[in-house]
Each structure stands twice: as C-alpha cells, then as structure tokens.
Design an enzyme around this catalytic site. Structure first.
Site, PDB file in Angstrom:
ATOM      1  N   ILE A 113       0.841  -1.207   0.000  1.00 36.44           N
ATOM      2  CA  ILE A 113       0.000   0.000   0.000  1.00 36.44           C
ATOM      3  C   ILE A 113       0.873   1.253   0.000  1.00 36.44           C
ATOM      4  CG2 ILE A 113      -1.945   1.164   1.087  1.00 36.44           C
ATOM      5  CD1 ILE A 113      -2.616  -1.490   2.498  1.00 36.44           C
ATOM      6  N   ILE A 149      12.131   1.649  11.449  1.00 38.36           N
ATOM      7  CA  ILE A 149      11.407   2.672  12.214  1.00 38.36           C
ATOM      8  C   ILE A 149      11.652   2.536  13.723  1.00 38.36           C
ATOM      9  CG2 ILE A 149       9.567   3.159  10.528  1.00 38.36           C
ATOM     10  CD1 ILE A 149       7.700   1.391  12.306  1.00 38.36           C
ATOM     11  N   THR A 177      -5.989  -0.750  10.636  1.00 45.25           N
ATOM     12  CA  THR A 177      -6.763  -1.790   9.947  1.00 45.25           C
ATOM     13  C   THR A 177      -8.113  -2.018  10.638  1.00 45.25           C
ATOM     14  OG1 THR A 177      -6.820  -4.187   9.611  1.00 45.25           O
ATOM     15  CG2 THR A 177      -5.358  -3.421  11.318  1.00 45.25           C
ATOM     16  N   ASP A 178      -9.079  -2.517   9.881  1.00 46.85           N
ATOM     17  CA  ASP A 178     -10.381  -2.864  10.479  1.00 46.85           C
ATOM     18  C   ASP A 178     -10.250  -4.053  11.434  1.00 46.85           C
ATOM     19  OD1 ASP A 178      -9.960  -4.851   8.566  1.00 46.85           O
ATOM     20  OD2 ASP A 178     -11.924  -4.635   7.604  1.00 46.85           O
ATOM     21  N   GLU A 179      -9.103  -4.774  11.335  1.00 45.59           N
ATOM     22  CA  GLU A 179      -8.950  -5.966  12.173  1.00 45.59           C
ATOM     23  C   GLU A 179      -8.870  -5.620  13.661  1.00 45.59           C
ATOM     24  OE1 GLU A 179      -6.385  -9.051  10.614  1.00 45.59           O
ATOM     25  OE2 GLU A 179      -6.623  -8.259   8.591  1.00 45.59           O
ATOM     26  N   SER A 216      -3.438  -8.171  14.751  1.00 43.91           N
ATOM     27  CA  SER A 216      -4.435  -7.122  15.023  1.00 43.91           C
ATOM     28  C   SER A 216      -4.225  -6.516  16.405  1.00 43.91           C
ATOM     29  CB  SER A 216      -5.862  -7.656  14.856  1.00 43.91           C
ATOM     30  OG  SER A 216      -6.083  -8.800  15.647  1.00 43.91           O
ATOM     31  N   LYS A 250      -1.571  -3.907  16.108  1.00 46.54           N
ATOM     32  CA  LYS A 250      -2.083  -2.702  15.445  1.00 46.54           C
ATOM     33  C   LYS A 250      -2.979  -1.908  16.405  1.00 46.54           C
ATOM     34  CE  LYS A 250      -1.586  -1.628  11.640  1.00 46.54           C
ATOM     35  NZ  LYS A 250      -0.516  -0.806  10.994  1.00 46.54           N
ATOM     36  N   ARG A 285     -14.546 -10.972   3.784  1.00 40.47           N
ATOM     37  CA  ARG A 285     -13.709  -9.783   3.880  1.00 40.47           C
ATOM     38  C   ARG A 285     -14.342  -8.694   3.026  1.00 40.47           C
ATOM     39  NH1 ARG A 285     -12.312 -12.455   7.488  1.00 40.47           N
ATOM     40  NH2 ARG A 285     -10.221 -13.099   8.125  1.00 40.47           N
TER      41      ARG A 285
HETATM   42  P1  NAD Z   1       3.397  -4.888   3.422  1.00 41.14           P
HETATM   43  O1  NAD Z   1       3.736  -6.023   4.328  1.00 41.14           O
HETATM   44  O2  NAD Z   1       3.186  -5.122   1.975  1.00 41.14           O
HETATM   45  O3  NAD Z   1       4.547  -3.775   3.542  1.00 41.14           O
HETATM   46  C1  NAD Z   1       5.096  -3.377   4.755  1.00 41.14           C
HETATM   47  C2  NAD Z   1       6.317  -2.505   4.458  1.00 41.14           C
HETATM   48  O4  NAD Z   1       6.853  -2.061   5.714  1.00 41.14           O
HETATM   49  C3  NAD Z   1       7.451  -3.239   3.735  1.00 41.14           C
HETATM   50  O5  NAD Z   1       7.987  -2.424   2.718  1.00 41.14           O
HETATM   51  C4  NAD Z   1       8.481  -3.475   4.827  1.00 41.14           C
HETATM   52  O6  NAD Z   1       9.824  -3.532   4.344  1.00 41.14           O
HETATM   53  C5  NAD Z   1       8.256  -2.260   5.721  1.00 41.14           C
HETATM   54  N1  NAD Z   1       8.692  -2.493   7.105  1.00 41.14           N
HETATM   55  C6  NAD Z   1       8.384  -3.562   7.898  1.00 41.14           C
HETATM   56  N2  NAD Z   1       8.986  -3.421   9.084  1.00 41.14           N
HETATM   57  C7  NAD Z   1       9.663  -2.234   9.061  1.00 41.14           C
HETATM   58  C8  NAD Z   1      10.459  -1.538   9.996  1.00 41.14           C
HETATM   59  N3  NAD Z   1      10.682  -2.044  11.217  1.00 41.14           N
HETATM   60  N4  NAD Z   1      10.981  -0.356   9.633  1.00 41.14           N
HETATM   61  C9  NAD Z   1      10.753   0.160   8.400  1.00 41.14           C
HETATM   62  N5  NAD Z   1      10.033  -0.459   7.467  1.00 41.14           N
HETATM   63  C10 NAD Z   1       9.474  -1.643   7.802  1.00 41.14           C
HETATM   64  O7  NAD Z   1       2.131  -4.196   4.079  1.00 41.14           O
HETATM   65  P2  NAD Z   1       0.856  -3.507   3.393  1.00 41.14           P
HETATM   66  O8  NAD Z   1      -0.123  -4.538   3.056  1.00 41.14           O
HETATM   67  O9  NAD Z   1       1.322  -2.544   2.375  1.00 41.14           O
HETATM   68  O10 NAD Z   1       0.273  -2.702   4.644  1.00 41.14           O
HETATM   69  C11 NAD Z   1       0.709  -1.377   4.930  1.00 41.14           C
HETATM   70  C12 NAD Z   1      -0.007  -0.881   6.165  1.00 41.14           C
HETATM   71  O11 NAD Z   1      -1.416  -0.900   5.954  1.00 41.14           O
HETATM   72  C13 NAD Z   1       0.247  -1.742   7.404  1.00 41.14           C
HETATM   73  O12 NAD Z   1       0.381  -0.869   8.506  1.00 41.14           O
HETATM   74  C14 NAD Z   1      -1.011  -2.589   7.540  1.00 41.14           C
HETATM   75  O13 NAD Z   1      -1.255  -2.906   8.873  1.00 41.14           O
HETATM   76  C15 NAD Z   1      -2.057  -1.644   6.984  1.00 41.14           C
HETATM   77  N6  NAD Z   1      -3.240  -2.274   6.365  1.00 41.14           N
HETATM   78  C16 NAD Z   1      -3.079  -3.228   5.394  1.00 41.14           C
HETATM   79  C17 NAD Z   1      -4.208  -3.774   4.779  1.00 41.14           C
HETATM   80  C18 NAD Z   1      -4.095  -4.794   3.665  1.00 41.14           C
HETATM   81  O14 NAD Z   1      -5.099  -5.311   3.201  1.00 41.14           O
HETATM   82  N7  NAD Z   1      -2.898  -5.096   3.173  1.00 41.14           N
HETATM   83  C19 NAD Z   1      -5.492  -3.367   5.178  1.00 41.14           C
HETATM   84  C20 NAD Z   1      -5.606  -2.397   6.181  1.00 41.14           C
HETATM   85  C21 NAD Z   1      -4.476  -1.862   6.753  1.00 41.14           C
HETATM   86  P1  TYD Z   2      -5.260 -12.432   4.008  1.00 40.16           P
HETATM   87  O1  TYD Z   2      -5.038 -11.987   2.607  1.00 40.16           O
HETATM   88  O2  TYD Z   2      -4.131 -13.061   4.749  1.00 40.16           O
HETATM   89  O3  TYD Z   2      -5.826 -11.166   4.784  1.00 40.16           O
HETATM   90  P2  TYD Z   2      -6.471 -11.054   6.300  1.00 40.16           P
HETATM   91  O4  TYD Z   2      -6.222 -12.304   7.029  1.00 40.16           O
HETATM   92  O5  TYD Z   2      -5.692  -9.922   6.861  1.00 40.16           O
HETATM   93  O6  TYD Z   2      -7.911 -10.762   6.090  1.00 40.16           O
HETATM   94  O7  TYD Z   2      -6.466 -13.460   4.024  1.00 40.16           O
HETATM   95  C1  TYD Z   2      -7.743 -13.094   3.536  1.00 40.16           C
HETATM   96  C2  TYD Z   2      -8.691 -14.250   3.815  1.00 40.16           C
HETATM   97  O8  TYD Z   2      -8.290 -15.362   3.027  1.00 40.16           O
HETATM   98  C3  TYD Z   2      -8.646 -14.717   5.260  1.00 40.16           C
HETATM   99  O9  TYD Z   2      -9.963 -15.095   5.656  1.00 40.16           O
HETATM  100  C4  TYD Z   2      -7.758 -15.942   5.218  1.00 40.16           C
HETATM  101  C5  TYD Z   2      -7.993 -16.504   3.837  1.00 40.16           C
HETATM  102  N1  TYD Z   2      -6.832 -17.206   3.224  1.00 40.16           N
HETATM  103  C6  TYD Z   2      -6.981 -18.498   2.704  1.00 40.16           C
HETATM  104  O10 TYD Z   2      -8.077 -19.086   2.749  1.00 40.16           O
HETATM  105  N2  TYD Z   2      -5.901 -19.102   2.156  1.00 40.16           N
HETATM  106  C7  TYD Z   2      -4.677 -18.497   2.085  1.00 40.16           C
HETATM  107  O11 TYD Z   2      -3.710 -19.126   1.594  1.00 40.16           O
HETATM  108  C8  TYD Z   2      -4.537 -17.163   2.596  1.00 40.16           C
HETATM  109  C9  TYD Z   2      -3.216 -16.455   2.552  1.00 40.16           C
HETATM  110  C10 TYD Z   2      -5.643 -16.558   3.150  1.00 40.16           C
END
Ligand code: NAD
Ligand code: TYD
Length: 349
Positions: free
Chosen positions: A14, A62, A127-129, A156, A159, A219
């Site tokens: 993101i 960080i 996150t919503d989690e 979660s 977070k 989800r």
């Molecule tokens: P991601 O795992 O793809 O990326 C995380 C990034 O943070 C990576 O580039 C990693 O190198 C960096 N990072 C990790 N630890 C670090 C540290 N100690 N210092 C500096 N950099 C560090 O994650 P994402 O899916 O892009 O999520 C980004 C944010 O959004 C997170 O805070 C996550 O909780 C939140 N979020 C994600 C989702 C989702 O669906 N992916 C939904 C809601 C909220």
């Molecule tokens: P994920 O992408 O890990 O996001 P989150 O757990 O943060 O919602 O998983 C999305 C949903 O998909 C979750 O209910 C777990 C399920 N899932 C599978 O069924 N198989 C998989 O291999 C993965 C990674 C997730």
C-alpha cells in the site's frame, strides 16, 4: 510551498501505491520513503519513483531511534504517514514478537521524533482488524469508529496497541494525529502471501489453491488506489484527533474470490484445496464508511469486478516482479505454512 512527507513502509504494497499517488497528484511535494526492506519490502517496486527528483529512499528501521532522528533532522518533514508494519496474520501466529516490536515500538519511535522536531500531522495507517470480527448471521452489523477494539490475532493486537498509543500521544502531548482503519486491500504490488496474489500465482502455476476451512469467511475488499486516495484526503483535510474507517461495502466470501480468479484465468476449480483453518480465524469484517464520506466526501471509485480484472491483468503483465519473489526465500515460507496443510488435504481426498 510544497510539503515534505515521510512515508514509512513505502516499499511495501500500500505504501508504494501511496508514493506513486502522491508523486502524481502533488508534484510540488517531496516524498521521502523510509523502509527497512524486510521480506515484504521491494526496491524494484519503487524503480519508477527513484527517477523522480522529488523522491528520496532511505533504508532504515522505524524502531531505530538514531536513524529516525537523523532523517527528521535532515528532512524536517511536515507530515509523516506510517505504513511500516509486519502485516501478515499467519506470520503473526508463527512469530508474534516482531509484530510487537515494529508495529508498536516503531510507532512510538516515530511519534517521539514527531514531538521532538514538530510536525503538522502524524498519520497512522491502521486496519479494520482492530475491531475483531462480526458474526456471519448478522449482516446488519458493521464496524463504525465507535466499535470497541476487540482483537483476535497477534497482528491485530499489535495494530490496536499502536492505535491506542497514537491516541495517547494526541491527548497527552497534543501531537496532531489521525488514524485510518481500512478493510482488506487488493491491487498491484501486493506480496504473494496474501489471499488474492497467492491464488493468482498458484493458479498460473497449476498449483493447489489452499482455502482455509470452508472458505466462508467474509472480507470487505477495497482497491488499493481508493485506500490511498482516502489517506491523501485525511492527511490534507482530515481533523486532528479523528479516526476514519475506510471501506467499500464490498463483502465477499474467500471461496467466491478464489472461484472468480479460477474463471478469469481459465483454470479448473478442482485446483481449490480446502486446508486446515487458520487459528482464531476472524469470520467477517465489514466497514461502515459513513463518517469519511460525510466529513471528507470520500467514496470508493473502483468496483470490485473492475478492480479484480485490473489486478489479475497486472500480475499477468508483471510476472518478473512476483516470480522473482516466489523463487527465493518464499519457497521456504510456502513449505512451512502450507506443506503440512496440503499433505493433510491430500490424505483426506
Ligand atoms: P506490506 O507487508 O506489503 O509492507 C510493509 C512494508 O513495511 C514493507 O515495505 C516493509 O519492508 C516495511 N517495514 C516492515 N517493518 C519495518 C520496519 N521495522 N521499519 C521500516 N520499514 C518496515 O504491508 P501492506 O499490506 O502494504 O500494509 C501497509 C499498512 O497498511 C500496514 O500498517 C497494515 O497494517 C495496513 N493495512 C493493510 C491492509 C491490507 O489489506 N494489506 C489493510 C488495512 C491496513
Ligand atoms: P489475508 O489476505 O491473509 O488477509 P487477512 O487475514 O488480513 O484478512 O487473508 C484473507 C482471507 O483469506 C482470510 O480469511 C484468510 C484466507 N486465506 C486463505 O483461505 N488461504 C490463504 O492461503 C490465505 C493467505 C488466506
């Protein structure tokens, strides 16, 4: 005059999408990405940004006070947006410690630097989690900003811990903070350990598609660009001290997502393999985004049917990006997380 924005975690899914949005929409601003480049961070993702003179990349943790302080002294940021986190629930179940370290202590270190150097805004990407889950038989229930925090996984919980700390820094020290809590994102550059890119990568390789349990968990999926646009609005127009929920009213069952991917790629549903469920698996997430709509006029722009098509096409067009990832250490990860589960499923079949 342009602003200087520190984006932590900008080499991840993101964060990188946000970096590109900012460079495009606010060419007057300077974007400084601070990222540790963990397994989830990928500099290739930022290759285009690196060509832009308004962009700087700094490799740092960080949690590293000295490095963070030095960067704040050099850049004197106006805004800090914290995406950096350990973000995968399954990994948090295996190894919670690093989640507490990065997600909570890292947030504290960043906010201490904000207090010391003075900033206009610290934004926490949450996150919503943090709200826990909702029952499947109550489709009338949604998470609002008033829903109590009630977490299930170490991810979660870490977070939620960070969110509480952000609110404490706002109330105690007057730090100008905002928090956003978003539902599940999908789109370009997502690491192939998360549901959608993992299923696309496996389907393309004709490998089993490991669905946890019955796949009935729900989800609320949002296209990543819509999430980034919401954050952009919050950091520029949002009210200090507020929490904003972000979601697109797009609830889907996991099994249905996997079937859509099979159909789009012309792969048989027989690849779907039901495996042992995730421990403590949350049943349903569903965001009520009324507040951000009313306050800031935000609405999601990408319908799921279009977003999933674009996403699948992106993974087809950018095979080297993810093939590179899954050819390395990822193999060990996949074996550790799925080896036993898939063997069990095969035995049962
Ligand atoms: P991601 O795992 O793809 O990326 C995380 C990034 O943070 C990576 O580039 C990693 O190198 C960096 N990072 C990790 N630890 C670090 C540290 N100690 N210092 C500096 N950099 C560090 O994650 P994402 O899916 O892009 O999520 C980004 C944010 O959004 C997170 O805070 C996550 O909780 C939140 N979020 C994600 C989702 C989702 O669906 N992916 C939904 C809601 C909220
Ligand atoms: P994920 O992408 O890990 O996001 P989150 O757990 O943060 O919602 O998983 C999305 C949903 O998909 C979750 O209910 C777990 C399920 N899932 C599978 O069924 N198989 C998989 O291999 C993965 C990674 C997730």
């Amino acid at each position: 005059m342009g602003k200087t924005i520190i984006v932590t975690g900008g080499a991840g899914f993101i964060g990188a999408n946000f970096v590109y949005l900012e460079l495009q929409e606010h060419p007057e601003d300077r974007i400084v990405c601070l990222d540790k480049l963990t397994y989830a961070g990928n500099l290739e993702t930022l290759a285009e940004a690196m060509k832009n003179p308004q962009f700087r990349f700094v490799k740092a943790d960080i949690c590293d006070r000295e490095a963070v302080d030095k960067l704040f002294e050099e850049e004197k940021p106006d805004i800090v947006v914290n995406f950096a986190a350990e973000s995968h629930v399954d990994r948090s179940i295996e190894n919670p410690g690093i989640f507490l370290q990065t997600n909570i202590i890292g947030t504290q270190v960043l906010m201490d630097a904000c207090r010391k150097h003075g900033i206009e805004r610290y934004h926490q990407v949450s996150t919503d989690e943090v709200y826990g889950d909702l029952p499947l038989d109550r489709p009338d229930l949604f998470f609002t900003e008033q829903t109590p925090l009630h977490t299930s996984s170490p991810y979660s919980s870490s977070k939620a811990g960070a969110d509480l700390l952000v609110n404490a820094y706002h109330r105690t020290y007057g730090l100008p903070t905002t928090i956003s809590r978003c539902s599940n994102n999908y789109g370009p550059y997502q690491f192939p350990e998360k549901l959608i890119p993992l299923m696309i990568a496996n389907a393309l390789a004709d490998k089993p598609l490991p669905v946890y349990g019955e796949g009935l968990n729900v989800r609320d999926w949002l296209y990543v660009e819509d999430h980034c646009k919401a954050i952009d609005l919050i950091i520029r127009k949002g009210k200090v001290g507020e929490v904003y929920n972000i979601g697109g009213h797009n609830e889907m069952r996991n099994i249905d997502i996997v079937k859509i991917i099979c159909e789009a790629l012309g792969k048989p549903e027989s690849l779907i393999t039901h495996v042992t469920d995730r421990k403590g698996h949350d049943m349903r997430y569903a965001i009520d985004p009324t507040f951000i709509h009313k306050e800031l006029g935000w609405l999601p722009e990408t319908m799921f049917k279009d977003g999933i098509k674009k996403t699948i096409q992106w993974y087809l067009d950018n095979k080297p990006w993810w093939e590179n990832i899954i050819s390395g250490e990822y193999q060990n990860y996949f074996h550790k997380m799925y080896g036993e589960r898939l063997a069990e499923a095969e035995e049962k079949a």
